[in-house]
Design a protein around this motif. Structure first.
Motif, PDB file in Angstrom:
ATOM      1  N   ASN A   1      18.085  -4.323  14.845  1.00  0.00           N
ATOM      2  CA  ASN A   1      17.707  -5.727  14.971  1.00  0.00           C
ATOM      3  C   ASN A   1      16.591  -6.132  14.006  1.00  0.00           C
ATOM      4  OD1 ASN A   1      18.401  -8.148  16.262  1.00  0.00           O
ATOM      5  ND2 ASN A   1      16.588  -8.024  17.564  1.00  0.00           N
ATOM      6  N   VAL A   2      16.701  -5.662  12.746  1.00  0.00           N
ATOM      7  CA  VAL A   2      15.740  -6.041  11.703  1.00  0.00           C
ATOM      8  C   VAL A   2      16.484  -6.703  10.554  1.00  0.00           C
ATOM      9  CG1 VAL A   2      13.998  -4.301  12.268  1.00  0.00           C
ATOM     10  CG2 VAL A   2      15.785  -3.748  10.613  1.00  0.00           C
ATOM     11  N   ARG A   3      15.834  -7.665   9.934  1.00  0.00           N
ATOM     12  CA  ARG A   3      16.419  -8.385   8.804  1.00  0.00           C
ATOM     13  C   ARG A   3      16.067  -7.686   7.494  1.00  0.00           C
ATOM     14  NH1 ARG A   3      16.309 -11.511  12.863  1.00  0.00           N
ATOM     15  NH2 ARG A   3      17.741 -13.277  13.073  1.00  0.00           N
ATOM     16  N   LEU A   4      17.056  -7.659   6.584  1.00  0.00           N
ATOM     17  CA  LEU A   4      16.840  -7.130   5.245  1.00  0.00           C
ATOM     18  C   LEU A   4      15.788  -7.995   4.567  1.00  0.00           C
ATOM     19  CD1 LEU A   4      17.945  -4.993   3.233  1.00  0.00           C
ATOM     20  CD2 LEU A   4      19.537  -6.753   2.439  1.00  0.00           C
ATOM     21  N   HIS A   5      14.769  -7.384   3.987  1.00  0.00           N
ATOM     22  CA  HIS A   5      13.565  -8.101   3.561  1.00  0.00           C
ATOM     23  C   HIS A   5      13.040  -7.491   2.257  1.00  0.00           C
ATOM     24  CE1 HIS A   5       9.743 -10.231   4.477  1.00  0.00           C
ATOM     25  NE2 HIS A   5       9.160  -9.176   3.948  1.00  0.00           N
ATOM     26  N   SER A   6      12.407  -8.290   1.445  1.00  0.00           N
ATOM     27  CA  SER A   6      11.705  -7.770   0.283  1.00  0.00           C
ATOM     28  C   SER A   6      10.567  -8.716  -0.064  1.00  0.00           C
ATOM     29  CB  SER A   6      12.664  -7.606  -0.908  1.00  0.00           C
ATOM     30  OG  SER A   6      12.048  -6.827  -1.922  1.00  0.00           O
ATOM     31  N   HIS A   7       9.702  -8.276  -0.906  1.00  0.00           N
ATOM     32  CA  HIS A   7       8.516  -9.031  -1.337  1.00  0.00           C
ATOM     33  C   HIS A   7       7.997  -8.315  -2.577  1.00  0.00           C
ATOM     34  CE1 HIS A   7       7.702  -6.303   2.138  1.00  0.00           C
ATOM     35  NE2 HIS A   7       7.247  -5.639   1.106  1.00  0.00           N
ATOM     36  N   ASP A   8       7.088  -8.918  -3.272  1.00  0.00           N
ATOM     37  CA  ASP A   8       6.622  -8.319  -4.520  1.00  0.00           C
ATOM     38  C   ASP A   8       5.574  -7.232  -4.259  1.00  0.00           C
ATOM     39  OD1 ASP A   8       6.620  -7.850  -7.190  1.00  0.00           O
ATOM     40  OD2 ASP A   8       5.586  -9.688  -7.764  1.00  0.00           O
TER      41      ASP A   8
ATOM     42  N   GLY B   1      12.906  -3.623   6.383  1.00  0.00           N
ATOM     43  CA  GLY B   1      13.495  -4.372   7.484  1.00  0.00           C
ATOM     44  C   GLY B   1      12.372  -4.948   8.331  1.00  0.00           C
ATOM     45  N   VAL B   2      12.509  -6.217   8.725  1.00  0.00           N
ATOM     46  CA  VAL B   2      11.488  -6.878   9.549  1.00  0.00           C
ATOM     47  C   VAL B   2      12.141  -7.535  10.754  1.00  0.00           C
ATOM     48  CG1 VAL B   2       9.906  -7.305   7.611  1.00  0.00           C
ATOM     49  CG2 VAL B   2      11.578  -9.052   8.228  1.00  0.00           C
ATOM     50  N   THR B   3      11.364  -7.661  11.824  1.00  0.00           N
ATOM     51  CA  THR B   3      11.867  -8.311  13.040  1.00  0.00           C
ATOM     52  C   THR B   3      11.662  -9.822  13.003  1.00  0.00           C
ATOM     53  OG1 THR B   3       9.764  -7.889  14.144  1.00  0.00           O
ATOM     54  CG2 THR B   3      11.525  -6.278  14.488  1.00  0.00           C
TER      55      THR B   3
ATOM     56  N   ASP C   1      11.115 -15.966   7.981  1.00  0.00           N
ATOM     57  CA  ASP C   1      10.403 -15.415   6.826  1.00  0.00           C
ATOM     58  C   ASP C   1      11.254 -15.642   5.582  1.00  0.00           C
ATOM     59  OD1 ASP C   1       9.218 -13.795   4.816  1.00  0.00           O
ATOM     60  OD2 ASP C   1       8.419 -12.430   6.334  1.00  0.00           O
ATOM     61  N   SER C   2      10.754 -16.424   4.662  1.00  0.00           N
ATOM     62  CA  SER C   2      11.536 -16.752   3.461  1.00  0.00           C
ATOM     63  C   SER C   2      11.817 -15.528   2.602  1.00  0.00           C
ATOM     64  CB  SER C   2      10.820 -17.825   2.634  1.00  0.00           C
ATOM     65  OG  SER C   2       9.604 -17.321   2.119  1.00  0.00           O
ATOM     66  N   ASN C   3      11.085 -14.436   2.801  1.00  0.00           N
ATOM     67  CA  ASN C   3      11.326 -13.212   2.036  1.00  0.00           C
ATOM     68  C   ASN C   3      12.508 -12.399   2.567  1.00  0.00           C
ATOM     69  OD1 ASN C   3       9.432 -13.196  -0.125  1.00  0.00           O
ATOM     70  ND2 ASN C   3       7.810 -12.930   1.386  1.00  0.00           N
ATOM     71  N   SER C   4      13.235 -12.952   3.518  1.00  0.00           N
ATOM     72  CA  SER C   4      14.412 -12.265   4.060  1.00  0.00           C
ATOM     73  C   SER C   4      15.721 -12.927   3.622  1.00  0.00           C
ATOM     74  CB  SER C   4      14.326 -12.221   5.591  1.00  0.00           C
ATOM     75  OG  SER C   4      13.221 -11.446   6.004  1.00  0.00           O
TER      76      SER C   4
ATOM     77  N   VAL D   1      19.298   1.513   8.046  1.00  0.00           N
ATOM     78  CA  VAL D   1      17.967   1.540   8.634  1.00  0.00           C
ATOM     79  C   VAL D   1      18.029   2.566   9.761  1.00  0.00           C
ATOM     80  CG1 VAL D   1      16.241   0.257   9.963  1.00  0.00           C
ATOM     81  CG2 VAL D   1      17.517  -0.906   8.180  1.00  0.00           C
ATOM     82  N   THR D   2      17.092   3.505   9.803  1.00  0.00           N
ATOM     83  CA  THR D   2      17.091   4.478  10.898  1.00  0.00           C
ATOM     84  C   THR D   2      15.833   4.414  11.751  1.00  0.00           C
ATOM     85  OG1 THR D   2      16.362   6.177   9.336  1.00  0.00           O
ATOM     86  CG2 THR D   2      18.707   6.112   9.862  1.00  0.00           C
ATOM     87  N   GLY D   3      14.923   3.517  11.473  1.00  0.00           N
ATOM     88  CA  GLY D   3      13.790   3.294  12.365  1.00  0.00           C
ATOM     89  C   GLY D   3      12.427   3.713  11.880  1.00  0.00           C
ATOM     90  N   GLU D   4      12.316   4.433  10.745  1.00  0.00           N
ATOM     91  CA  GLU D   4      11.004   4.841  10.240  1.00  0.00           C
ATOM     92  C   GLU D   4      10.191   3.595   9.866  1.00  0.00           C
ATOM     93  OE1 GLU D   4      13.979   8.006   9.557  1.00  0.00           O
ATOM     94  OE2 GLU D   4      13.896   5.915   8.958  1.00  0.00           O
ATOM     95  N   GLN D   5       8.902   3.591  10.252  1.00  0.00           N
ATOM     96  CA  GLN D   5       8.041   2.432   9.997  1.00  0.00           C
ATOM     97  C   GLN D   5       6.939   2.770   9.011  1.00  0.00           C
ATOM     98  OE1 GLN D   5       6.560   0.237  13.312  1.00  0.00           O
ATOM     99  NE2 GLN D   5       8.426   0.518  14.514  1.00  0.00           N
ATOM    100  N   TYR D   6       6.638   1.785   8.151  1.00  0.00           N
ATOM    101  CA  TYR D   6       5.571   1.920   7.166  1.00  0.00           C
ATOM    102  C   TYR D   6       4.210   1.632   7.786  1.00  0.00           C
ATOM    103  CZ  TYR D   6       8.978   2.013   3.377  1.00  0.00           C
ATOM    104  OH  TYR D   6       9.987   2.367   2.530  1.00  0.00           O
ATOM    105  N   GLY D   7       3.185   2.205   7.158  1.00  0.00           N
ATOM    106  CA  GLY D   7       1.796   1.845   7.436  1.00  0.00           C
ATOM    107  C   GLY D   7       1.373   0.813   6.401  1.00  0.00           C
ATOM    108  N   ARG D   8       0.161   0.881   5.933  1.00  0.00           N
ATOM    109  CA  ARG D   8      -0.342  -0.081   4.946  1.00  0.00           C
ATOM    110  C   ARG D   8       0.383   0.049   3.626  1.00  0.00           C
ATOM    111  NH1 ARG D   8      -6.815  -0.457   5.605  1.00  0.00           N
ATOM    112  NH2 ARG D   8      -6.771  -1.164   7.746  1.00  0.00           N
ATOM    113  N   PRO D   9       0.594  -0.983   2.843  1.00  0.00           N
ATOM    114  CA  PRO D   9       0.212  -2.378   3.080  1.00  0.00           C
ATOM    115  C   PRO D   9       1.296  -3.187   3.808  1.00  0.00           C
ATOM    116  CG  PRO D   9       1.047  -2.194   0.861  1.00  0.00           C
ATOM    117  CD  PRO D   9       1.125  -0.810   1.489  1.00  0.00           C
ATOM    118  N   ILE D  10       2.361  -2.555   4.266  1.00  0.00           N
ATOM    119  CA  ILE D  10       3.454  -3.294   4.905  1.00  0.00           C
ATOM    120  C   ILE D  10       3.663  -2.768   6.327  1.00  0.00           C
ATOM    121  CG2 ILE D  10       4.630  -4.139   2.833  1.00  0.00           C
ATOM    122  CD1 ILE D  10       6.379  -1.669   2.830  1.00  0.00           C
TER     123      ILE D  10
END
Length: 189
Positions: free
Chosen positions: A12-19, A33-35, A39-42, A135-144
């Motif tokens: 349940n996350v949207r494909l997302h990107s940003h610079d 991926g973001v929940t 968000d215009s970046n999706s 997507v398998t669920g791993e989450q990032y720390g900083r900066p995202i």
């Protein structure tokens, strides 16, 4: 080219990107991926390849190869044999300028019928490496912080189904501002 968000059906996350670039691997623009829904970046544009055009509103055929271009940065969904930062699967990034990149920006739509139906979950298979967008669920720390890793995997499973969500769906005969309210509902993608 039509603009949409895509949601991973399992997480349940949207494909997302940003610079924001990866600090390892290719160093290219990260794809996550973001929940968040608003968000215009999706938003991504569905585009043709250098060898096959994809006209606005024309249904995408199952098995057709397309490019997905990030609306805000103009970079294409891309993959290659770099390892992804968290899971060590195949890295997925955004690459190119103003929608122009290379053959590693091409993805084949895998779906069940003749054309991609807009309410259908599909798989995107990287044309060059055959990895499936996942997507398998791993989450990032900083900066995202909290964003999920998006990568490509060799095996089809529940982690690589995507569905078009928010966006603009146009029929080939439609032109901006002209709409026949009695016309049948547009169901293909």
């Amino acid at each position: 080219m039509d603009d949409f968000t895509f949601i991973d059906s399992r997480h349940n996350v949207r494909l997302h990107s940003h610079d924001v670039r990866y600090g390892s691997g290719s160093g290219q623009q990260s794809v996550t991926g973001v929940t968040t829904v608003e968000d215009s970046n999706s938003y991504w544009s569905v585009r043709g390849t250098s060898s096959e055009a994809c006209r606005r509103g024309t249904p995408v055929r199952c098995g057709q190869t397309i490019r997905l271009t990030h609306v805000n940065t103009g970079r294409n969904l891309h993959s290659h044999y770099f390892a992804s930062p968290l899971s060590s699967n195949q890295e997925v990034s955004a690459f190119g300028e103003e929608g122009e990149g290379d053959s590693l920006d091409e993805w084949t739509v895998l779906c069940g019928g003749a054309v991609w139906q807009r309410d259908e979950s599909v798989r995107f298979q990287h044309a060059a490496t055959e990895g499936l967008l996942s997507v398998t669920g791993e989450q990032y720390g900083r900066p995202i912080h909290g964003q999920r890793e998006v990568h490509a995997m060799a095996t089809p499973n529940q982690h690589n189904y995507w569905k078009a969500m928010e966006g603009i769906f146009m029929k080939p005969s439609e032109s901006p501002g002209a709409r026949d309210n009695d016309a049948p509902f547009h169901t293909e993608f």
